[in-house]
Write a protein that holds these residues in place. Sequence first.
Motif, PDB file in Angstrom:
ATOM      1  N   TRP A 559       0.864  -1.176   0.000  1.00 31.44           N
ATOM      2  CA  TRP A 559       0.000   0.000   0.000  1.00 31.44           C
ATOM      3  C   TRP A 559       0.899   1.223   0.000  1.00 31.44           C
ATOM      4  CZ3 TRP A 559      -1.102  -4.489   2.357  1.00 31.44           C
ATOM      5  CH2 TRP A 559      -2.374  -5.042   2.175  1.00 31.44           C
ATOM      6  N   TYR A 560       0.715   2.096  -0.984  1.00 30.76           N
ATOM      7  CA  TYR A 560       1.588   3.255  -1.165  1.00 30.76           C
ATOM      8  C   TYR A 560       0.737   4.517  -1.236  1.00 30.76           C
ATOM      9  CZ  TYR A 560       5.174   6.273  -3.273  1.00 30.76           C
ATOM     10  OH  TYR A 560       6.059   7.291  -3.533  1.00 30.76           O
ATOM     11  N   LYS A 561       1.217   5.593  -0.575  1.00 31.94           N
ATOM     12  CA  LYS A 561       0.477   6.859  -0.603  1.00 31.94           C
ATOM     13  C   LYS A 561       1.466   8.014  -0.628  1.00 31.94           C
ATOM     14  CE  LYS A 561      -2.959   9.600   1.919  1.00 31.94           C
ATOM     15  NZ  LYS A 561      -3.847   9.676   3.129  1.00 31.94           N
ATOM     16  N   PHE A 562       1.188   8.993  -1.527  1.00 34.71           N
ATOM     17  CA  PHE A 562       1.999  10.203  -1.606  1.00 34.71           C
ATOM     18  C   PHE A 562       1.079  11.416  -1.566  1.00 34.71           C
ATOM     19  CE2 PHE A 562       3.798  13.698  -4.083  1.00 34.71           C
ATOM     20  CZ  PHE A 562       5.015  13.881  -3.436  1.00 34.71           C
ATOM     21  N   GLU A 575      -1.343  14.308  -5.283  1.00 34.91           N
ATOM     22  CA  GLU A 575      -1.791  13.215  -4.418  1.00 34.91           C
ATOM     23  C   GLU A 575      -2.010  11.975  -5.284  1.00 34.91           C
ATOM     24  OE1 GLU A 575      -5.162  12.200  -1.007  1.00 34.91           O
ATOM     25  OE2 GLU A 575      -5.563  13.745  -2.511  1.00 34.91           O
ATOM     26  N   TYR A 576      -1.453  10.878  -4.865  1.00 36.99           N
ATOM     27  CA  TYR A 576      -1.719   9.610  -5.539  1.00 36.99           C
ATOM     28  C   TYR A 576      -1.430   8.465  -4.589  1.00 36.99           C
ATOM     29  CZ  TYR A 576       3.338   9.928  -6.541  1.00 36.99           C
ATOM     30  OH  TYR A 576       4.699  10.082  -6.457  1.00 36.99           O
ATOM     31  N   ARG A 577      -1.963   7.332  -4.922  1.00 38.65           N
ATOM     32  CA  ARG A 577      -1.807   6.165  -4.066  1.00 38.65           C
ATOM     33  C   ARG A 577      -1.951   4.891  -4.880  1.00 38.65           C
ATOM     34  NH1 ARG A 577      -5.890   6.506   0.457  1.00 38.65           N
ATOM     35  NH2 ARG A 577      -5.488   8.754   0.261  1.00 38.65           N
ATOM     36  N   GLN A 578      -1.540   3.801  -4.268  1.00 33.55           N
ATOM     37  CA  GLN A 578      -1.717   2.480  -4.856  1.00 33.55           C
ATOM     38  C   GLN A 578      -2.048   1.513  -3.738  1.00 33.55           C
ATOM     39  OE1 GLN A 578      -1.422   2.253  -8.321  1.00 33.55           O
ATOM     40  NE2 GLN A 578      -2.528   0.336  -7.992  1.00 33.55           N
ATOM     41  N   ASN A 579      -3.172   0.835  -3.830  1.00 27.01           N
ATOM     42  CA  ASN A 579      -3.632  -0.036  -2.759  1.00 27.01           C
ATOM     43  C   ASN A 579      -3.552  -1.505  -3.161  1.00 27.01           C
ATOM     44  OD1 ASN A 579      -4.328   2.108  -1.021  1.00 27.01           O
ATOM     45  ND2 ASN A 579      -6.318   2.349  -2.026  1.00 27.01           N
ATOM     46  N   GLY A 580      -2.949  -2.294  -2.282  1.00 21.48           N
ATOM     47  CA  GLY A 580      -2.950  -3.740  -2.459  1.00 21.48           C
ATOM     48  C   GLY A 580      -2.222  -4.232  -3.685  1.00 21.48           C
ATOM     49  N   GLN A 581      -1.143  -3.550  -4.106  1.00 24.79           N
ATOM     50  CA  GLN A 581      -0.370  -3.995  -5.258  1.00 24.79           C
ATOM     51  C   GLN A 581       0.548  -5.143  -4.843  1.00 24.79           C
ATOM     52  OE1 GLN A 581      -0.675  -2.852  -8.395  1.00 24.79           O
ATOM     53  NE2 GLN A 581       0.892  -4.237  -9.195  1.00 24.79           N
ATOM     54  N   PHE A 582       0.463  -6.259  -5.539  1.00 28.88           N
ATOM     55  CA  PHE A 582       1.232  -7.451  -5.181  1.00 28.88           C
ATOM     56  C   PHE A 582       2.480  -7.553  -6.050  1.00 28.88           C
ATOM     57  CE2 PHE A 582       2.052 -12.110  -5.518  1.00 28.88           C
ATOM     58  CZ  PHE A 582       2.385 -12.322  -4.178  1.00 28.88           C
ATOM     59  N   THR A 605       8.638  -5.285  -9.327  1.00 28.22           N
ATOM     60  CA  THR A 605       8.370  -4.087  -8.541  1.00 28.22           C
ATOM     61  C   THR A 605       7.322  -3.265  -9.298  1.00 28.22           C
ATOM     62  OG1 THR A 605      10.174  -2.892  -9.633  1.00 28.22           O
ATOM     63  CG2 THR A 605      10.692  -3.959  -7.527  1.00 28.22           C
ATOM     64  N   PHE A 606       6.848  -2.195  -8.665  1.00 25.19           N
ATOM     65  CA  PHE A 606       5.874  -1.340  -9.351  1.00 25.19           C
ATOM     66  C   PHE A 606       6.171   0.122  -9.044  1.00 25.19           C
ATOM     67  CE2 PHE A 606       4.168  -1.496  -5.131  1.00 25.19           C
ATOM     68  CZ  PHE A 606       3.459  -0.308  -4.950  1.00 25.19           C
ATOM     69  N   VAL A 607       5.722   1.001  -9.945  1.00 26.25           N
ATOM     70  CA  VAL A 607       5.824   2.450  -9.775  1.00 26.25           C
ATOM     71  C   VAL A 607       4.426   3.030  -9.874  1.00 26.25           C
ATOM     72  CG1 VAL A 607       6.754   4.599 -10.689  1.00 26.25           C
ATOM     73  CG2 VAL A 607       8.131   2.510 -10.771  1.00 26.25           C
ATOM     74  N   PRO A 608       3.896   3.649  -8.814  1.00 25.59           N
ATOM     75  CA  PRO A 608       2.545   4.227  -8.874  1.00 25.59           C
ATOM     76  C   PRO A 608       2.453   5.306  -9.942  1.00 25.59           C
ATOM     77  CG  PRO A 608       3.345   4.119  -6.605  1.00 25.59           C
ATOM     78  CD  PRO A 608       4.517   3.818  -7.483  1.00 25.59           C
ATOM     79  N   GLN A 609       1.318   5.343 -10.649  1.00 25.91           N
ATOM     80  CA  GLN A 609       1.084   6.357 -11.685  1.00 25.91           C
ATOM     81  C   GLN A 609      -0.326   6.938 -11.590  1.00 25.91           C
ATOM     82  OE1 GLN A 609       3.946   4.923 -15.331  1.00 25.91           O
ATOM     83  NE2 GLN A 609       1.968   3.927 -15.200  1.00 25.91           N
ATOM     84  N   SER A 610      -0.926   6.840 -10.423  1.00 28.06           N
ATOM     85  CA  SER A 610      -2.312   7.305 -10.284  1.00 28.06           C
ATOM     86  C   SER A 610      -2.426   8.822 -10.272  1.00 28.06           C
ATOM     87  CB  SER A 610      -2.934   6.722  -9.002  1.00 28.06           C
ATOM     88  OG  SER A 610      -2.204   7.113  -7.858  1.00 28.06           O
ATOM     89  N   GLN A 611      -1.273   9.542 -10.323  1.00 21.44           N
ATOM     90  CA  GLN A 611      -1.343  11.001 -10.470  1.00 21.44           C
ATOM     91  C   GLN A 611      -1.729  11.413 -11.875  1.00 21.44           C
ATOM     92  OE1 GLN A 611       1.366   9.126 -10.225  1.00 21.44           O
ATOM     93  NE2 GLN A 611       3.258  10.202 -10.745  1.00 21.44           N
ATOM     94  N   TYR A 612      -1.721  10.447 -12.809  1.00 20.60           N
ATOM     95  CA  TYR A 612      -2.072  10.731 -14.196  1.00 20.60           C
ATOM     96  C   TYR A 612      -3.482  10.217 -14.500  1.00 20.60           C
ATOM     97  CZ  TYR A 612       2.985  11.349 -14.594  1.00 20.60           C
ATOM     98  OH  TYR A 612       4.282  11.748 -14.423  1.00 20.60           O
ATOM     99  N   ALA A 613      -4.228  11.024 -15.296  1.00 22.37           N
ATOM    100  CA  ALA A 613      -5.593  10.663 -15.646  1.00 22.37           C
ATOM    101  C   ALA A 613      -5.684  10.261 -17.119  1.00 22.37           C
ATOM    102  CB  ALA A 613      -6.531  11.839 -15.386  1.00 22.37           C
ATOM    103  N   LEU A 620      -4.303   6.075 -14.067  1.00 22.30           N
ATOM    104  CA  LEU A 620      -3.431   5.082 -14.671  1.00 22.30           C
ATOM    105  C   LEU A 620      -3.049   3.999 -13.659  1.00 22.30           C
ATOM    106  CD1 LEU A 620      -3.250   7.001 -17.088  1.00 22.30           C
ATOM    107  CD2 LEU A 620      -0.796   6.510 -17.169  1.00 22.30           C
ATOM    108  N   LYS A 621      -2.976   2.786 -14.149  1.00 23.28           N
ATOM    109  CA  LYS A 621      -2.495   1.708 -13.298  1.00 23.28           C
ATOM    110  C   LYS A 621      -0.973   1.801 -13.195  1.00 23.28           C
ATOM    111  CE  LYS A 621      -2.485  -1.590 -17.170  1.00 23.28           C
ATOM    112  NZ  LYS A 621      -3.037  -2.883 -17.674  1.00 23.28           N
ATOM    113  N   PRO A 622      -0.376   1.162 -12.219  1.00 23.32           N
ATOM    114  CA  PRO A 622       1.078   1.299 -12.012  1.00 23.32           C
ATOM    115  C   PRO A 622       1.877   0.658 -13.135  1.00 23.32           C
ATOM    116  CG  PRO A 622       0.183  -0.407 -10.584  1.00 23.32           C
ATOM    117  CD  PRO A 622      -0.997   0.277 -11.210  1.00 23.32           C
ATOM    118  N   ALA A 623       3.072   1.188 -13.319  1.00 23.22           N
ATOM    119  CA  ALA A 623       4.035   0.539 -14.213  1.00 23.22           C
ATOM    120  C   ALA A 623       4.699  -0.588 -13.436  1.00 23.22           C
ATOM    121  CB  ALA A 623       5.074   1.545 -14.686  1.00 23.22           C
TER     122      ALA A 623
END
Length: 819
Positions: A559-562, A575-582, A605-613, A620-623
């Motif tokens: 779970w990631y939050k910025f 503001e962006y976040r990623q919940n429950g990324q495995f 690994t993953f990089v959150p990208q939810s700051q982009y619409a 956007l889903k994570p890279a």
Amino acid sequence: MLLHCPLPLRALAAAALACALGAQAQTLTPDASGAAAPRSYDLPAQPLGSVLARIGAGSGQQISIDAELVRGRTAPAVRGSYTPEQAARAALQGSGLELVRTGSGSWGLRVAAPAPAPAGTGAAARPAAPAPAQALAPVQVTAQAIVSPTTEQTGSYTTRALSIGKMEQSIRETPQSVTVVTRQQMDDQNLSTVEDVIAQTTGTSKSQRNYGAHVYMMRGYEIPDANYLIDGVAGGAYSPTGWVPMDTAIFDRVEVLRGAGALAVGAGDPSGVVNMVRKRPRADRHFDVAQSIGSWSHLRTEIDGGGTLNEAGTVRGRVVAAYTDRHSFIDLVHTRAPMLYGVIEADLGAGTKATAGYRHQQSDIDGYTIFGLPSYANGASLGLPRSTSLGQRWNRSDAQVDDVFGELEHRMGGDWVARLTLNRSKTTVDQTLGSARGAIDPDTLQGLRYTGNDFIARDIDATGLDASVTGSFQALGGTHKVMFGASWTQQDVLTRSASSGQSAPMDPWHFDHSRYPEPVAPAYDNGSQDRRQMLGLYGSGRLQLAERLHLHLGGRLNWYKFLSDDHYSGALLNEYRQNGQFTPYAGLVYDIDTRWSAYASYTSTFVPQSQYATVQGGRLKPAVGSNYEAGIKGELFERRLNVAVSVFNIKKRDVAVLDLGNEGLCPGLTTNDCYRNASVLRSKGLDIEMGGEIARGWQIAGGYTWLTTRDDEGSSLSTDTPRSLLRVSTSYALPGEWSAWTLGANLSAQSRAYVDTVQNPGHAVLDLRASYRINRNWSATLNIGNVTDKIYWAALGSARNGAYYGMPRHAMLTLRGSF
């Protein structure tokens, strides 16, 4: 006995010499034969660490004792007349450990090799040792499976166990590429900062970016701050290779895992993970000092002392202090860096240990600049001297770190261990900068401009909490190891800045460092408050499918939050976040025989990208970065040498790209543009690595990396990363009558690299060193770096932002004492 000398930092060298000479005067007088004379011992059965410490303290002979290695072991009674060595060996009877002499002349411990075949089986009998006044009966010792990952006092360039994954296992048992830079290698090469260590690691290259907060690249991707762990816990390092250099005097080793860190970090690029492992108290009393003097008035002092604090040996402590005062080959640059580290640990009961520590470190740099030396607009070099600085005399960067940590460990039945760790750190960075940058027009010789005065302050509060359980069990005819746990990190970064001054042309060939007087800092008028939070649940298992086949399975749920706010207006900036990324982890290791294994693995690994619409209104889903790897690893010469050959293929898919057909249609916090998941980034290559003892007294650590990267358009992901990289360090202790001498060399070589039009041709840099053991307490080492005085770029930037020269030929003389 050891002298106890309180040591203020300003008098380290003189006080250390006085303490050392006093301690040396108390050492045991040898007999006429040159061997230590026997003495009478009457030591009852007691914890092994305690009796060894008493033997060493009473005789003046240093016995380096890893507290974890002797933990839970009891020595038999030692009574009679022995030399110190015979007494120590008597105490080790039945422990599964043996006494070894280290390169410094002191004694250390290691797990004993399997006992030789008994007489009558055809094996040659060993010659009998001279009998002491009370003869020792021969004891047959069987090696134990438990080994310590600690590298201090081993004299080795490798380790028999890793702790980066919390589930301790050997390098050969780990289905990913791993480099370990040991305490011995750091001392031999004078690697006094984490940046020095990373620069000597297989497959790494430096990248000039982030206004002085330089980073290192691995496998084509950046190693971010979040991928630097301290004792396996994230959140404790901020810009450790840039604004806030981290002193290595407090570390036993640095473990570097290449590729995606699925279990360790989860979020971030699939580059690598760096685990810095702190020194812990030893069970023996010791006092170590090192004084160095080098080119450009480079002075450094290190002091390291500690041992048991009570008679039973259940409370142990350690203090490490270091002070660096050095000028640079670059004009104006002068660094002062004091550091103090203290740690204490106590056995609270059967199987339970508590540890607490504190570190204070400063790095005050005068003449600091955030840009390198510019080039002509076509990329050609200006031919400036390597000493050239483009800063004003009043430029400076001051950083300070205070961190505390606590750890509670409980050993349950068998090898089950539960551990709870808390790290808390406070970091401040203050910079006053007068900067100049710009590409030079080859016709007009114009282009460099003074860009004004910048005042920047950063306050970083970081907390890391980690809880884990490791152990093994028997099932279905095999032995299986498991690890599971949870981690939480939070980092708050407050940045404030202000600027003053006007742009003006400057002459790079006749640069005026005093053109502008030191300005009065205006009130800060720009700033942000950023918060990053990361929660992870992780687990893995090493399952024995057959006698020679092990399956590694695991993963991390993240779970990631910025969140970023304007510090002055309070407005939401991002503001962006990623919940429950495995992020999964899987590997298969097959033991070809007792020395060689073949493996294959997959991590991500993953990089959150939810700051982009997206134009549809979604986020956007994570890279996701996926690391595929296969290779062969070997443990040779009774596990004193590790070798590995691996190939890897990394894909980072679903990377955000600008939706050119829908520009400006997605109003948001940071941009009005629309994005889509589309791009795929690729890197692949080969690693060849070796570390440890290749012959008696001959240590080597090094590796070769071949790498190629490309994006969707076929361009390289990071052109400042060379395609071929070679790092080799070696040390050889001469035999026979030359045994007091140790010779060493380091070689760093790379192929061509570039940024835009600026080229860094392929080059090689050679360092040499020679060490002389004066006596069993003192040694002297001379290191000569860049012996051929090669001119090269250590880090590349564009023609406008500039590049950094590598260090010219330099020398350092170090005197080390160990008591």
